[in-house]
Design a protein around this motif. Structure first.
Motif, short mmCIF file in Angstrom:
data_model
loop_
_atom_site.label_atom_id
_atom_site.label_comp_id
_atom_site.label_asym_id
_atom_site.label_seq_id
_atom_site.Cartn_x
_atom_site.Cartn_y
_atom_site.Cartn_z
N GLY A 199 0.32 -0.87 0.07
CA GLY A 199 -0.08 0.03 0.22
C GLY A 199 0.52 0.97 -0.15
N SER A 200 0.14 2.76 -0.45
CA SER A 200 0.96 3.41 -0.39
C SER A 200 -0.13 4.76 0.20
CB SER A 200 1.09 4.20 -2.03
OG SER A 200 2.17 3.30 -2.45
N TYR A 201 0.66 5.64 1.22
CA TYR A 201 0.14 6.19 1.89
C TYR A 201 0.66 7.92 2.01
CZ TYR A 201 -1.82 1.97 3.12
OH TYR A 201 -2.09 0.29 3.82
N PHE A 202 -0.07 8.94 2.66
CA PHE A 202 0.54 10.25 3.73
C PHE A 202 -0.13 10.17 4.49
CE2 PHE A 202 -2.60 11.40 0.44
CZ PHE A 202 -3.26 12.66 1.06
N VAL A 203 0.83 11.48 5.41
CA VAL A 203 0.40 12.21 6.12
C VAL A 203 0.27 13.71 6.43
CG1 VAL A 203 2.05 11.48 7.89
CG2 VAL A 203 -0.13 11.91 8.67
N GLU A 204 -0.06 14.44 6.73
CA GLU A 204 0.41 15.46 6.06
C GLU A 204 0.27 16.29 7.70
OE1 GLU A 204 -1.97 18.45 5.26
OE2 GLU A 204 -3.63 18.17 6.06
N ARG A 205 0.88 17.56 8.37
CA ARG A 205 0.74 18.20 9.44
C ARG A 205 0.92 19.60 9.62
NH1 ARG A 205 5.54 16.32 15.36
NH2 ARG A 205 3.71 14.61 14.75
N ASN A 206 -0.38 19.70 10.11
CA ASN A 206 -0.50 21.73 9.74
C ASN A 206 -0.02 22.37 8.55
OD1 ASN A 206 -0.08 24.49 11.14
ND2 ASN A 206 1.90 24.83 10.40
N GLY B 239 6.39 -1.64 0.94
CA GLY B 239 7.19 -3.42 -0.16
C GLY B 239 6.23 -4.65 0.13
N GLY B 240 5.83 -4.68 -1.09
CA GLY B 240 4.58 -6.71 -0.67
C GLY B 240 5.61 -7.22 -0.18
N SER B 241 7.43 -7.04 -0.37
CA SER B 241 7.62 -8.73 0.29
C SER B 241 8.09 -7.79 2.39
CB SER B 241 8.79 -9.18 -0.79
OG SER B 241 8.59 -9.36 -1.57
N TYR B 242 7.51 -6.55 2.45
CA TYR B 242 8.21 -6.10 3.57
C TYR B 242 7.70 -7.25 5.03
CZ TYR B 242 8.36 -3.39 7.91
OH TYR B 242 8.56 -2.67 8.54
N LYS B 243 8.73 -6.47 5.57
CA LYS B 243 8.67 -7.59 7.04
C LYS B 243 9.38 -6.83 8.56
CE LYS B 243 8.87 -12.11 4.99
NZ LYS B 243 6.65 -12.70 5.31
N THR B 244 8.64 -7.32 9.68
CA THR B 244 8.96 -6.38 10.66
C THR B 244 10.39 -6.32 11.25
OG1 THR B 244 7.20 -6.82 11.84
CG2 THR B 244 8.44 -6.34 12.86
N GLY B 245 11.25 -5.34 10.87
CA GLY B 245 12.47 -4.46 11.11
C GLY B 245 13.02 -4.70 10.38
N GLU C 139 6.80 7.65 -9.11
CA GLU C 139 7.11 6.34 -10.27
C GLU C 139 7.73 5.21 -9.69
OE1 GLU C 139 10.09 8.55 -12.89
OE2 GLU C 139 8.72 9.73 -13.38
N THR C 140 8.01 4.90 -8.39
CA THR C 140 8.50 3.88 -8.22
C THR C 140 7.35 2.73 -7.23
OG1 THR C 140 8.97 4.90 -5.79
CG2 THR C 140 10.85 4.12 -7.49
N LYS C 141 5.75 3.84 -7.09
CA LYS C 141 5.30 3.22 -6.05
C LYS C 141 4.84 1.64 -6.95
CE LYS C 141 -0.22 3.94 -5.63
NZ LYS C 141 -0.10 2.46 -6.73
N ASP C 142 4.52 1.93 -8.17
CA ASP C 142 4.07 0.33 -8.79
C ASP C 142 5.06 -0.36 -8.69
OD1 ASP C 142 1.71 1.74 -9.20
OD2 ASP C 142 2.65 2.10 -11.94
N ASP C 143 6.23 -0.56 -8.14
CA ASP C 143 6.99 -1.97 -8.97
C ASP C 143 7.67 -2.27 -7.15
OD1 ASP C 143 8.09 -2.05 -10.79
OD2 ASP C 143 9.10 -0.28 -11.04
N ALA C 144 6.82 -1.55 -6.43
CA ALA C 144 6.87 -2.08 -4.36
C ALA C 144 6.43 -3.60 -3.80
CB ALA C 144 5.58 -0.77 -3.98
#
Length: 797
Positions: free
Chosen positions: A359-366, A376-382, A600-605
């Motif tokens: 997934g792809s996300y964003f958060v703003e402040r102020n 990443g699709g293969s993300y592991k904790t740590g 541009e790198t989102k689709d390859d994540a």
């Protein structure tokens, strides 16, 4: 050919008697052989069958002749030449007189011997007393081997009679012919001298520079050829992809129809033939998917290469972004919209987060800081994160809380406060607009709205130099750099005439007269309200605002060949190696490039096992100490919450420590390009150029976080996309600026490097960068986000 100028004609005239030595008129034509022999023996000054020479000629004389021939000689040089010609003429005349005297002496000495010889020959030839004269030229028949003892007389003509008129005329014609030939030779030589002089006067190009110039031409031709080949290859792969998709679709439809037809004619039981057909269909589909994935990967690789052709396409979008978003609030809002259009989901710091791999996300402040990331699709904790960090604030002048100031000399003025050193001397006499964030009450809600008055509203006028020292400065920022925003053409009310310190500075209250807008210039309130769609009766709904000044000068293409783009907007297509002169480059340039790389790198994540993060912070220009700055907990909190959400909020005690240790940060702030007018201010071999590539910034005093390991990591990432890295370090007698890198690195322990895009005129209201630099920045950042995981494995092994 050189034109026969007056100077050349004068030179020819002065050389006529000097360069041609004619036989005396008393010499008959039949004595030419003897005359030439004596010329050779006595080394006369002039030879008619060779280029004209002067007696004792040297390089100085040659240069003098060339200058006179081309009309470049001075009066002194012409006088010196005339003296030289007179001297040579005198020597030539003396030599000719000496030659004539020697010839007469020789004739007087040899003639008696010749007469005795002729008498002896006549006696032998006429022993019986033949009568009649001898031939007029008996010497023609005398052989050197005849046995006569005449010495040199056997090889010369000896006249017995004076030359005839015909012989004299023939000699004169021969002399004139030789004179014309000599004149042609002189003209040719003068032409060659003129060409040599022009060659010497022409700008000199050393051989090395000449070779480098032609090498650059060849390199440019090769680049264009490669770019064309890449485009052709991409088109071919796209066509093949489309053709393959059509074929697969047709095959699947046909085989499905055949399968359905076959299945309808079979009993409802296990059918080995149908199962075999389905297996082949499945294998065909897998094969096609694999082939298309390979083609797509190759196409993606080509499109990510850091070439001028790939970089140029980012010039116009960046210029448009910069022009449309003059304030930090506008910039963050535009980036949010672009992220949403690209499929990023917005998160709120107030809510719980439910994240998924891929997934792809964003958060703003102020509304002035933003962090976006892709899992990443293969993300592991740590696992670690590849992080790009920059800032979106810029030097400006912000409106004071109470921006209404007493009118002076019939002018309406505006109370502004400096932000990070602006307004400075580059802000004098600029067309300034006003924009920012406005809080408006709508029912029972307070909403934030963006406003931008894009036409010139304010101006800080200079004092003419005629006033002497008062116009030189230094100037008081509070009293002498106050913008004018109009003329006071109305009757001032009692409130406006009140003394500045006679009333308490109350921002608002219960009555209409004590609202926020009552503390601001009424005509400015009207302009802002109208821009927001408010009416005169609802202007008081404006609760507060954060407004600032910005340069509104429109863009224009400049340069002799339109090599430059001035200001923050682009018209038409940008040409290669143009320079863009823009406002607010620092640091919206790197921030925008980082966001494009993340998209541009989102689709390859799907193939990545890490987080890819871009953090854009506010207040960097004033120390980053506020809640939306890089020194705040914004980045650590977002990373911790993201890692926790991906682990179902069940974190081991060492997870964040491992995450930070496996991560890498690129502090992407702009840096200094070399200024040709101040080369002495730069360190040798550390002066970046425009339109070359991202610059690694180093500082031994810790103002930058660059070290040898971090530089090597980024360099390996650059190699994967063919990007070039430059290096900058300031001189020992100057002090470096700062970035968000050291504060983020020290706060989290993440390895880090400072690397940004070069620019000129940093901290000016109008700065400059290359037209290819935004695109080269995108390509470099793509190489980092997509390549860090593989590069990090090299350094860990």
């Amino acid at each position: 050919m050189v034109k026969n100028t007056d100077s050349m004609q004068s030179l020819n005239d002065s050389m006529t008697d000097l360069n041609v030595s004619t036989p005396p008129n008393t010499q008959p034509r039949m004595l030419n052989q003897h005359y030439q022999a004596t010329q050779t023996t006595q080394q006369l000054p002039v030879r008619l069958n060779q280029p004209t020479q002067l007696v004792g000629i040297d390089n100085h004389t040659k240069l003098l002749m060339n200058r006179i021939a081309t009309g470049a000689a001075t009066a002194e040089e012409r006088a010196a030449w005339q003296e030289h010609v007179a001297a040579v003429k005198a020597r030539t005349q003396s030599a000719n007189e000496m030659q004539r005297l020697q010839w007469e002496q020789q004739q007087a000495r040899v003639l008696p011997q010749y007469q005795q010889h002729m008498a002896a020959m006549q006696a032998r030839a006429n022993p019986i007393g033949m009568s009649g004269p001898m031939p007029s030229s008996p010497v023609q028949n005398v052989s050197p081997d005849s046995g006569s003892n005449l010495g040199p007389m056997s090889k010369v003509w000896m006249p017995s009679v004076p030359p005839s008129d015909a012989q004299i005329e023939h000699g004169r014609q021969d002399y004139e012919l030789q004179l014309r030939l000599l004149e042609q030779q002189n003209r040719k030589r003068l032409s060659m001298a003129r060409e040599e002089q022009e060659r010497i006067a022409a700008p000199k190009v050393d051989r090395q520079g000449h070779e480098a110039y032609h090498a650059q031409i060849k390199k440019e031709a090769a680049r264009k050829h490669n770019a064309e080949q890449q485009q052709k290859e991409q088109l071919r792969m796209h066509q093949e992809y489309q053709r393959g998709m059509n074929e697969m679709s047709d095959n699947l439809e046909y085989q499905a129809e055949q399968g359905n037809l076959y299945a309808s004619n079979q009993p409802a039981k296990s059918n080995p033939a149908l199962e075999d057909y389905n297996m082949q269909l499945h294998l065909l589909e897998q094969h096609n998917k694999k082939r298309f994935a390979m083609a797509r990967a190759e196409q993606t690789h080509l499109s990510r290469q850091a070439t001028p052709a790939n970089a140029a396409k980012y010039t116009e979008p960046f210029c448009k972004f910069l022009t449309d978003n003059p304030t930090v609030f506008h910039a963050v809002s535009a980036i949010k919209k672009q992220l949403k259009d690209a499929g990023f989901s917005e998160l709120s710091e107030r809510d719980g987060w439910d994240l998924k791999t891929g997934g792809s996300y964003f958060v703003e402040r102020n509304g002035s800081s933003l962090i976006a990331f892709t899992v990443g699709g293969s993300y592991k904790t740590g696992n670690g994160a590849a992080i790009l960090a920059g800032h979106v604030d810029a030097l400006t002048a912000k409106l004071k809380p109470i921006s209404q100031v007493p009118n002076k000399a019939g002018y309406l003025q505006l109370g502004v406060a400096p932000y990070a050193g602006a307004p400075n001397n580059t802000w004098w006499d600029r067309d300034l607009g006003i924009g920012g964030r406005v809080l408006v009450k709508e029912g029972d809600k307070i909403v934030s709205k963006l406003v931008k008055l894009g036409w010139p509203i304010a101006r800080i006028p200079t004092l003419a130099p005629h006033f002497g020292a008062a116009a030189v400065g230094p100037f008081n920022a509070e009293t002498q750099m106050v913008p004018i925003i109009g003329l006071d053409s109305s009757e001032s009310s009692s409130e406006e005439r009140a003394e500045p310190f006679s009333q308490p500075s109350i921002l608002g209250g219960g009555d209409k007269a004590s609202t926020f807008v009552s503390t601001q210039p009424p005509r400015l309130v009207k302009a802002i309200g109208n821009e927001l769609g408010l009416s005169a009766s609802t202007y008081s709904n404006i609760v507060n605002w954060e407004l600032e000044l910005f340069d509104v000068q429109p863009a224009t293409v400049g340069g002799l060949d339109k090599e430059f783009i001035f200001a923050g907007q682009v018209f038409g297509r940008a040409h290669r190696f143009q320079a863009i002169m823009l406002t607010r480059i620092d640091d919206k340039l790197c921030s925008w490039a980082a966001i494009q790389a993340l998209i541009e790198t989102k689709d390859d994540a799907g193939d990545s096992s890490q987080l890819q993060v871009v953090g854009l912070f506010d207040d960097e220009e004033i120390g980053s100490g506020l809640r939306q700055g890089a020194r705040s907990n914004f980045l650590p909190t977002v990373l911790e919450r993201a890692v926790g959400a991906l682990a179902d909020h069940k974190l081991a005690s060492d997870v964040m420590g491992r995450t930070y240790a496996n991560s890498f940060l690129v502090s992407s702030d702009v840096t200094h390009a070399v200024n040709p007018n101040f080369l002495g201010a730069y360190l040798e071999n550390h002066a970046p150029h425009l339109n070359v590539g991202v610059v690694v910034s180093a500082d031994s005093n810790g103002h930058m976080t660059t070290d040898s390991v971090s530089t090597a990591i980024l360099q390996r990432c650059a190699e994967k996309v063919g990007a070039k890295l430059q290096v900058f370090q300031i001189r020992n007698d100057s002090r470096s600026g700062g970035t968000v890198g050291p504060m983020l690195s020290s706060m989290t322990g993440i390895r880090a490097v400072d690397a940004g895009i070069p620019q000129l005129s940093m901290h000016s209201i109008r700065a400059t960068t290359g037209s290819l630099d935004p695109g080269l920045g995108v390509k470099m950042f793509v190489g980092f986000l997509s390549g860090f995981e593989e590069v990090d494995a090299e350094f860990r092994g």
